[in-house]
Design a protein around this motif. Structure first.
Motif, PDB file in Angstrom:
ATOM      1  N   LEU A   1     -29.151  10.023 -74.545  1.00 33.01           N
ATOM      2  CA  LEU A   1     -28.748   9.374 -73.293  1.00 33.01           C
ATOM      3  C   LEU A   1     -27.267   9.050 -73.266  1.00 33.01           C
ATOM      4  N   GLY A   2     -26.705   8.706 -74.411  1.00 38.59           N
ATOM      5  CA  GLY A   2     -25.334   8.204 -74.436  1.00 38.59           C
ATOM      6  C   GLY A   2     -25.350   6.697 -74.239  1.00 38.59           C
TER       7      GLY A   2
ATOM      8  N   GLU B   1     -30.524   3.506 -67.683  1.00 38.86           N
ATOM      9  CA  GLU B   1     -29.386   4.197 -67.094  1.00 38.86           C
ATOM     10  C   GLU B   1     -28.236   4.223 -68.098  1.00 38.86           C
ATOM     11  N   SER B   2     -27.718   5.422 -68.332  1.00 36.53           N
ATOM     12  CA  SER B   2     -26.555   5.545 -69.211  1.00 36.53           C
ATOM     13  C   SER B   2     -25.365   5.947 -68.365  1.00 36.53           C
ATOM     14  N   THR B   3     -24.192   6.077 -69.015  1.00 34.55           N
ATOM     15  CA  THR B   3     -23.005   6.448 -68.240  1.00 34.55           C
ATOM     16  C   THR B   3     -23.252   7.755 -67.493  1.00 34.55           C
ATOM     17  N   LYS B   4     -24.002   8.665 -68.106  1.00 38.15           N
ATOM     18  CA  LYS B   4     -24.101   9.971 -67.451  1.00 38.15           C
ATOM     19  C   LYS B   4     -25.386  10.231 -66.697  1.00 38.15           C
ATOM     20  N   SER B   5     -26.461   9.487 -66.988  1.00 38.40           N
ATOM     21  CA  SER B   5     -27.708   9.836 -66.312  1.00 38.40           C
ATOM     22  C   SER B   5     -28.682   8.671 -66.270  1.00 38.40           C
ATOM     23  N   VAL B   6     -29.794   8.912 -65.596  1.00 33.54           N
ATOM     24  CA  VAL B   6     -30.849   7.914 -65.479  1.00 33.54           C
ATOM     25  C   VAL B   6     -32.124   8.516 -66.041  1.00 33.54           C
TER      26      VAL B   6
END
Lengths: 127, 382
Positions: A37-38, A62-67
């Motif tokens: 996820l990051g 939720e991560s910086t790049k995606s959910v």
């Protein structure tokens, strides 16, 4: 390589399950998942008192790049949620098996769960 | 799709990078934490591998006139040493790519030289489009992408770090280099001096540099820059933070904000199109008609910045709502690490594009409040 805690059980959706007293379990997400996820910046958890169903979504990560959807690995009533990770979602990255736990359930039944070995061999984690 | 590896792939592996496919290239996504890398670029410096970008040399007596025809900007008006942001459009005004063109000193025989830098995924089509458009001009279009690496050092410490690789007598070349300009600088790499093209350009909203280097010297340059940086001054930085940095700086990404279906006016890039230049250029008629029709100002959709009032971020392709009706679509969005709230770029109907307009983003079925704000979201203190 991402750590897989050997004493826990895992779902295919990357949640871990820790057995506490009686039928109480605590639930979080694996380091394999947090690596993918990051940096996690927001988490939406089920409400205390809500009924969750094994294999169904009960929140979001939720991560910086995606959910990603959060699935419940067990069925039962939510007894407690971790307010510390709501305030500081980075705990999920830094300590996924400890301070980064997400919620607790009085489990009536389990969904399909994998042993740590099975989960690690399937997802490339390290025991 | 063919998997391409940059000359720095082994360096990234040594640093423990996780990789992602980008435009057919295996590129480092992040080395440790993308948030830490993001903050490092804002507060110190980040070291980026941009070798997936294209490098196309355009040389010859007609080079300037040719680029005026092939691109939408007035490239011939640029002085030697300068760089210019431009677009290459189709006949119908659709955007093939956004790119930067550097005007280099004339060759010994007096011929003009330009370096055109397209995006990774578009490098081949841009080189082909340029070659095709060159038919009636006395120019040579040479795609050097496969032999050229590009390394960026971005952030407030970038200049100080690079100066340590340059002889003191040449420091002025670096310190005197203006934004959007480039110069050949002797860099000490692996014990010998290499003349490398240094540009003060970037995609992060910070001060920073991009260095063009032959593939054969790329790893040595990467190591040399890492070696002269002091503790905490420089971190290797991957594509994940490159995306959050450029989004905060309000810079468009090809494939998200820019496409063949879009046009420069809707994207807020009208000033890049030089309808004033005397010569014809590819896309001129269509772009004149789009402008006359008020594209992006009185008609159609316009690219805007949206600031989230809650904690949840809009993501690419999510609908933008006004009173429950769809009035636009998000092209890029995520939580802004620097600002602490979610930001998004979105195309919205022009009547809802005024700064201050309250809009919602449909977050998987829930309307989350956002507000139209001026771009960029983040502007560095100079």
């Amino acid at each position: 390589m991402a750590k897989v805690a050997p004493e826990l059980q895992y779902s295919d959706e990357h949640e871990w399950v820790a057995r506490e007293a009686g039928n109480l379990v605590s639930i979080g997400i694996s380091a394999v998942a947090t690596d993918a996820l990051g940096d996690i910046v927001y988490v939406d958890l089920p409400e205390v008192g809500a009924t969750v169903t094994a294999g169904e979504t009960c929140g979001e990560v939720e991560s910086t790049k995606s959910v990603s959807d959060l699935y419940s690995p067990v069925a039962g009533e939510v007894t407690e949620t971790n307010s510390a990770v709501v305030d500081d979602p980075a705990l999920i990255n830094s300590d996924p098996y400890g301070a980064g736990w997400l919620f607790k359930v009085a489990a009536e039944s389990d969904g399909p769960l994998l042993s740590a070995e099975e989960y690690a061999s399937k997802n490339g984690g390290e025991l | 799709m063919t998997e391409n590896y940059t000359a720095l792939y082994e360096e990234h592996k040594k640093l423990g990078a996780s990789f992602t496919d980008f435009g057919g290239w295996q590129m480092p996504l992040k080395y440790s934490s993308e948030l830490a890398e993001h903050h490092a670029v804002r507060n110190a410096a980040g070291l980026f591998d941009l070798s997936h970008m294209g490098e196309v040399w355009v040389t010859g007596p007609d080079a300037a006139a040719f680029l005026d025809y092939a691109l939408v900007g007035k490239i011939s008006a640029m002085s030697v040493g300068k760089a210019k942001y431009s677009l290459i459009c189709q006949e119908d005004g659709g955007i093939i790519d956004d790119l930067i063109t550097y005007r280099r000193p004339v060759a010994e025989d007096g011929t003009d030289r330009f370096l055109v830098v397209p995006n990774a995924g578009n490098a081949v089509v841009v080189a082909e489009a340029l070659a095709e458009r060159a038919a009636n001009f006395d120019v040579v279009v040479d795609d050097a992408s496969a032999d050229t690496s590009l390394i960026a050092v971005q952030g407030p410490k970038a200049e100080a770090i690079l100066l340590r690789l340059v002889p003191a007598a040449q420091h002025e070349l670096v310190t005197g280099l203006k934004y959007y300009a480039a110069v050949e600088v002797p860099f000490m790499v692996a014990g010998s001096s290499k003349d490398l093209l240094l540009a003060r350009t970037g995609y992060t909203g910070e001060d920073g540099f991009e260095i063009f280097v032959d593939n054969a010297d790329a790893a040595a340059l990467w190591q040399a820059i890492s070696a002269v940086a002091e503790e905490g001054e420089l971190v290797p930085a991957g594509l994940a933070c490159r995306d959050s940095l450029r989004l905060e700086a309000g810079m468009p990404l090809y494939g998200n904000e820019l496409s063949r279906e879009g046009n420069p006016y809707a994207a807020g890039l009208g000033p890049v199109v030089s309808l004033a230049k005397v010569s014809d250029f590819v896309g001129r008629a269509a772009l004149e008609a789009l402008k006359a029709g008020g594209a992006g100002s009185t008609s159609g959709r316009k690219l805007v910045g949206l600031k989230g009032l809650g904690r949840r971020a809009g993501r690419g392709h999510y609908p933008v709502l006004k009173d429950g009706n769809v009035v636009g679509e998000v092209t890029s969005g995520q939580p802004s690490p620097t600002l602490g709230y979610p930001v998004a770029l979105a195309y919205v109907d022009v009547e809802h594009s005024e700064v201050g307009t309250a809009l919602d983003i449909d977050l998987r079925g829930k309307a989350e409040p956002f507000e139209v704000v001026a771009l960029p979201f983040y502007k560095r203190q100079k």
